[in-house]
Write a protein that holds these residues in place. Sequence first.
Motif, PDB file in Angstrom:
ATOM      1  N   ASP A 288       0.812  -1.216   0.000  1.00  0.00           N
ATOM      2  CA  ASP A 288       0.000   0.000   0.000  1.00  0.00           C
ATOM      3  C   ASP A 288       0.848   1.270   0.000  1.00  0.00           C
ATOM      4  O   ASP A 288       0.456   2.279  -0.598  1.00  0.00           O
ATOM      5  N   ALA A 289       1.967   1.237   0.698  1.00  0.00           N
ATOM      6  CA  ALA A 289       2.838   2.407   0.854  1.00  0.00           C
ATOM      7  C   ALA A 289       4.149   1.904   1.450  1.00  0.00           C
ATOM      8  O   ALA A 289       4.215   0.765   1.930  1.00  0.00           O
ATOM      9  N   PRO A 290       5.217   2.719   1.434  1.00  0.00           N
ATOM     10  CA  PRO A 290       6.474   2.281   2.045  1.00  0.00           C
ATOM     11  C   PRO A 290       6.242   1.777   3.471  1.00  0.00           C
ATOM     12  O   PRO A 290       5.589   2.437   4.280  1.00  0.00           O
ATOM     13  N   ILE A 291       6.767   0.601   3.772  1.00  0.00           N
ATOM     14  CA  ILE A 291       6.497  -0.028   5.064  1.00  0.00           C
ATOM     15  C   ILE A 291       7.049   0.802   6.217  1.00  0.00           C
ATOM     16  O   ILE A 291       6.476   0.829   7.313  1.00  0.00           O
ATOM     17  N   ARG A 292       8.126   1.517   5.986  1.00  0.00           N
ATOM     18  CA  ARG A 292       8.690   2.361   7.054  1.00  0.00           C
ATOM     19  C   ARG A 292       7.694   3.433   7.457  1.00  0.00           C
ATOM     20  O   ARG A 292       7.460   3.673   8.645  1.00  0.00           O
ATOM     21  N   GLU A 293       7.083   4.078   6.474  1.00  0.00           N
ATOM     22  CA  GLU A 293       6.102   5.120   6.770  1.00  0.00           C
ATOM     23  C   GLU A 293       4.882   4.532   7.473  1.00  0.00           C
ATOM     24  O   GLU A 293       4.370   5.098   8.444  1.00  0.00           O
ATOM     25  N   GLN A 294       4.398   3.398   6.969  1.00  0.00           N
ATOM     26  CA  GLN A 294       3.219   2.770   7.577  1.00  0.00           C
ATOM     27  C   GLN A 294       3.475   2.357   9.019  1.00  0.00           C
ATOM     28  O   GLN A 294       2.617   2.539   9.890  1.00  0.00           O
ATOM     29  N   LEU A 295       4.643   1.796   9.279  1.00  0.00           N
ATOM     30  CA  LEU A 295       4.943   1.292  10.614  1.00  0.00           C
ATOM     31  C   LEU A 295       5.042   2.426  11.626  1.00  0.00           C
ATOM     32  O   LEU A 295       4.479   2.351  12.725  1.00  0.00           O
ATOM     33  N   VAL A 296       5.736   3.476  11.267  1.00  0.00           N
ATOM     34  CA  VAL A 296       5.863   4.626  12.173  1.00  0.00           C
ATOM     35  C   VAL A 296       4.496   5.210  12.476  1.00  0.00           C
ATOM     36  O   VAL A 296       4.165   5.533  13.626  1.00  0.00           O
TER      37      VAL A 296
ATOM     38  N   PHE B 180      12.124  -7.689  16.808  1.00  0.00           N
ATOM     39  CA  PHE B 180      11.809  -7.753  15.383  1.00  0.00           C
ATOM     40  C   PHE B 180      12.243  -9.117  14.867  1.00  0.00           C
ATOM     41  O   PHE B 180      13.399  -9.519  15.027  1.00  0.00           O
ATOM     42  N   TYR B 181      11.311  -9.839  14.255  1.00  0.00           N
ATOM     43  CA  TYR B 181      11.597 -11.135  13.649  1.00  0.00           C
ATOM     44  C   TYR B 181      11.495 -10.937  12.139  1.00  0.00           C
ATOM     45  O   TYR B 181      10.408 -10.738  11.602  1.00  0.00           O
ATOM     46  N   ASP B 182      12.630 -11.033  11.448  1.00  0.00           N
ATOM     47  CA  ASP B 182      12.688 -10.642  10.043  1.00  0.00           C
ATOM     48  C   ASP B 182      12.762 -11.836   9.109  1.00  0.00           C
ATOM     49  O   ASP B 182      13.689 -12.641   9.165  1.00  0.00           O
ATOM     50  N   ASN B 183      11.773 -11.925   8.213  1.00  0.00           N
ATOM     51  CA  ASN B 183      11.774 -12.912   7.143  1.00  0.00           C
ATOM     52  C   ASN B 183      11.984 -12.275   5.773  1.00  0.00           C
ATOM     53  O   ASN B 183      12.112 -12.995   4.780  1.00  0.00           O
ATOM     54  N   VAL B 184      12.020 -10.945   5.713  1.00  0.00           N
ATOM     55  CA  VAL B 184      11.959 -10.225   4.443  1.00  0.00           C
ATOM     56  C   VAL B 184      13.239  -9.471   4.123  1.00  0.00           C
ATOM     57  O   VAL B 184      13.721  -9.484   2.992  1.00  0.00           O
ATOM     58  N   GLY B 185      13.810  -8.771   5.123  1.00  0.00           N
ATOM     59  CA  GLY B 185      14.998  -7.967   4.879  1.00  0.00           C
ATOM     60  C   GLY B 185      14.669  -6.660   4.174  1.00  0.00           C
ATOM     61  O   GLY B 185      13.518  -6.222   4.109  1.00  0.00           O
ATOM     62  N   GLY B 186      15.689  -6.007   3.632  1.00  0.00           N
ATOM     63  CA  GLY B 186      15.507  -4.800   2.828  1.00  0.00           C
ATOM     64  C   GLY B 186      14.770  -3.704   3.550  1.00  0.00           C
ATOM     65  O   GLY B 186      15.159  -3.268   4.648  1.00  0.00           O
ATOM     66  N   ASP B 187      13.686  -3.232   2.951  1.00  0.00           N
ATOM     67  CA  ASP B 187      12.947  -2.099   3.511  1.00  0.00           C
ATOM     68  C   ASP B 187      12.299  -2.449   4.848  1.00  0.00           C
ATOM     69  O   ASP B 187      12.063  -1.565   5.675  1.00  0.00           O
ATOM     70  N   HIS B 188      12.023  -3.733   5.097  1.00  0.00           N
ATOM     71  CA  HIS B 188      11.432  -4.111   6.378  1.00  0.00           C
ATOM     72  C   HIS B 188      12.455  -4.008   7.512  1.00  0.00           C
ATOM     73  O   HIS B 188      12.104  -3.594   8.627  1.00  0.00           O
ATOM     74  N   LEU B 189      13.685  -4.367   7.245  1.00  0.00           N
ATOM     75  CA  LEU B 189      14.720  -4.198   8.253  1.00  0.00           C
ATOM     76  C   LEU B 189      14.926  -2.719   8.554  1.00  0.00           C
ATOM     77  O   LEU B 189      15.050  -2.315   9.718  1.00  0.00           O
ATOM     78  N   GLU B 190      14.939  -1.917   7.534  1.00  0.00           N
ATOM     79  CA  GLU B 190      15.065  -0.468   7.711  1.00  0.00           C
ATOM     80  C   GLU B 190      13.903   0.077   8.539  1.00  0.00           C
ATOM     81  O   GLU B 190      14.095   0.909   9.444  1.00  0.00           O
TER      82      GLU B 190
ATOM     83  N   CYS C 181      15.957 -13.990  10.209  1.00  0.00           N
ATOM     84  CA  CYS C 181      15.730 -15.366   9.770  1.00  0.00           C
ATOM     85  C   CYS C 181      15.899 -15.507   8.261  1.00  0.00           C
ATOM     86  O   CYS C 181      16.409 -16.507   7.777  1.00  0.00           O
ATOM     87  N   GLY C 182      15.449 -14.502   7.508  1.00  0.00           N
ATOM     88  CA  GLY C 182      15.510 -14.568   6.054  1.00  0.00           C
ATOM     89  C   GLY C 182      15.432 -13.204   5.432  1.00  0.00           C
ATOM     90  O   GLY C 182      15.166 -12.202   6.116  1.00  0.00           O
ATOM     91  N   ALA C 183      15.672 -13.150   4.126  1.00  0.00           N
ATOM     92  CA  ALA C 183      15.626 -11.884   3.388  1.00  0.00           C
ATOM     93  C   ALA C 183      15.040 -12.145   2.007  1.00  0.00           C
ATOM     94  O   ALA C 183      15.665 -11.899   0.980  1.00  0.00           O
TER      95      ALA C 183
ATOM     96  N   TYR D 134      16.068 -12.417  -2.688  1.00  0.00           N
ATOM     97  CA  TYR D 134      16.516 -13.727  -3.169  1.00  0.00           C
ATOM     98  C   TYR D 134      16.575 -13.805  -4.690  1.00  0.00           C
ATOM     99  O   TYR D 134      17.378 -14.555  -5.247  1.00  0.00           O
ATOM    100  N   ASN D 135      15.701 -13.075  -5.366  1.00  0.00           N
ATOM    101  CA  ASN D 135      15.714 -13.093  -6.832  1.00  0.00           C
ATOM    102  C   ASN D 135      16.412 -11.875  -7.419  1.00  0.00           C
ATOM    103  O   ASN D 135      16.370 -11.667  -8.641  1.00  0.00           O
ATOM    104  N   ALA D 136      17.060 -11.069  -6.583  1.00  0.00           N
ATOM    105  CA  ALA D 136      17.680  -9.828  -7.055  1.00  0.00           C
ATOM    106  C   ALA D 136      18.838 -10.119  -7.996  1.00  0.00           C
ATOM    107  O   ALA D 136      19.616 -11.062  -7.795  1.00  0.00           O
ATOM    108  N   THR D 137      18.966  -9.312  -9.028  1.00  0.00           N
ATOM    109  CA  THR D 137      20.094  -9.418  -9.952  1.00  0.00           C
ATOM    110  C   THR D 137      21.102  -8.302  -9.729  1.00  0.00           C
ATOM    111  O   THR D 137      22.168  -8.304 -10.333  1.00  0.00           O
ATOM    112  N   GLU D 138      20.746  -7.336  -8.886  1.00  0.00           N
ATOM    113  CA  GLU D 138      21.657  -6.255  -8.522  1.00  0.00           C
ATOM    114  C   GLU D 138      21.743  -6.181  -7.003  1.00  0.00           C
ATOM    115  O   GLU D 138      20.829  -6.593  -6.282  1.00  0.00           O
ATOM    116  N   ARG D 139      22.856  -5.647  -6.512  1.00  0.00           N
ATOM    117  CA  ARG D 139      23.040  -5.539  -5.065  1.00  0.00           C
ATOM    118  C   ARG D 139      22.033  -4.549  -4.485  1.00  0.00           C
ATOM    119  O   ARG D 139      21.979  -3.396  -4.912  1.00  0.00           O
ATOM    120  N   PRO D 140      21.208  -4.984  -3.495  1.00  0.00           N
ATOM    121  CA  PRO D 140      20.213  -4.069  -2.925  1.00  0.00           C
ATOM    122  C   PRO D 140      20.857  -3.021  -2.030  1.00  0.00           C
ATOM    123  O   PRO D 140      21.941  -3.234  -1.466  1.00  0.00           O
TER     124      PRO D 140
END
Length: 342
Positions: free
Chosen positions: A204-212, A223-233, A248-250, A254-260
């Motif tokens: 729906d919107a950036p998870i950082r904005e929604q969470l705050v 924080f239990y992380d299965n996603v990484g990236g913007d969720h860790l931020e 736990c995971g990111a 997993y399918n990224a072709t460039e460094r996130p």
Amino acid sequence: MSPFTSSKIRLTSRPEGKPTPEDFSIDQVAHGELEPGQVRVSNEFISVDPYMRGRMNAGRSYVKPYGLGETITGGAVGRVVQSAADDLPEGTAVLHQHGWTDAVQDDASTFQAVPELDGLPLSLYLGLLGMPGLTAYVGLTRVAELRPGDSLFVSGAAGAVGTAVGQIARQLGAARLIGSAGSAEKVSLLKDKYGFDVALNYRDAPIREQLVRALEHEGVDVFYDNVGGDHLEAALEVMNDFGRLALCGAISSYNATERPAGPDNMGNMVTRRLRMQGFIVAEVASEHPEVTEEFRERMTGWLSAGDVTAEETVVEGLEHTVDAFVDMMRGGNTGKMVVRVG
């Protein structure tokens, strides 16, 4: 105990980005007579899991990559149909790691007999009673050290591990559950069925904005992380002082072709005195040999009492295993994704 033929799914090329059906093949394999100490098992369910995507790459990981031309190994449950081993008679339900195949013949030592629970399917040994459930439990109890009264944020909360994390955390006394998922239906499930206090659709919107915004200046302790990236931020933005982050995971990369890109708020690790730890479930279980039996006893009790509910997405047919895997990697599952072989 005549010879027989099984169907096996093999990796034929290393995916670049998202896996496609062209990266796999289904082959027929002939098996000879049973040798002493061997059993034949007809699989009932096989597992598709995010960690398998990493094993499809050639690079270094915490487990050996799949070789080209090799069967995709991983969790499966089935039943012994022929036996030349006294400790696994015909009819025994077994758990094993022979993976994506409809049947398998091997030494009895490569199979683990599992008890059949009244009214519960064998597929639970691939989910709540298996690796996803144990991963959730050790991450909460041995890594994050969840305490009664803690506030917990779970990324990917509607997946196999995420649904286990939320339910186990509630049984352990977590006071507030916050979870993210990728659809309105999954958000409703988290709130209506699993009792999450806050559930957010990260599309729906950036998870950082929604969470705050959703926490209204309150923080989270774990924080239990299965996603990484913007969720860790996002989590780093709302952690309370001395909070604990269990990685736990990111799956987002997993399918990224460039460094996130990395989080831009890592300084919060210092100013809030946070503790972040990545973990591999097998290593934690090895360091804490008591935890596996502890988990099985508690989870069996919770399931039997109806305190914990198993959520599964079941795909029919071995020939649809790759489709199930690809769909799971893009969030098409709710709870544990399994393939019913028969």
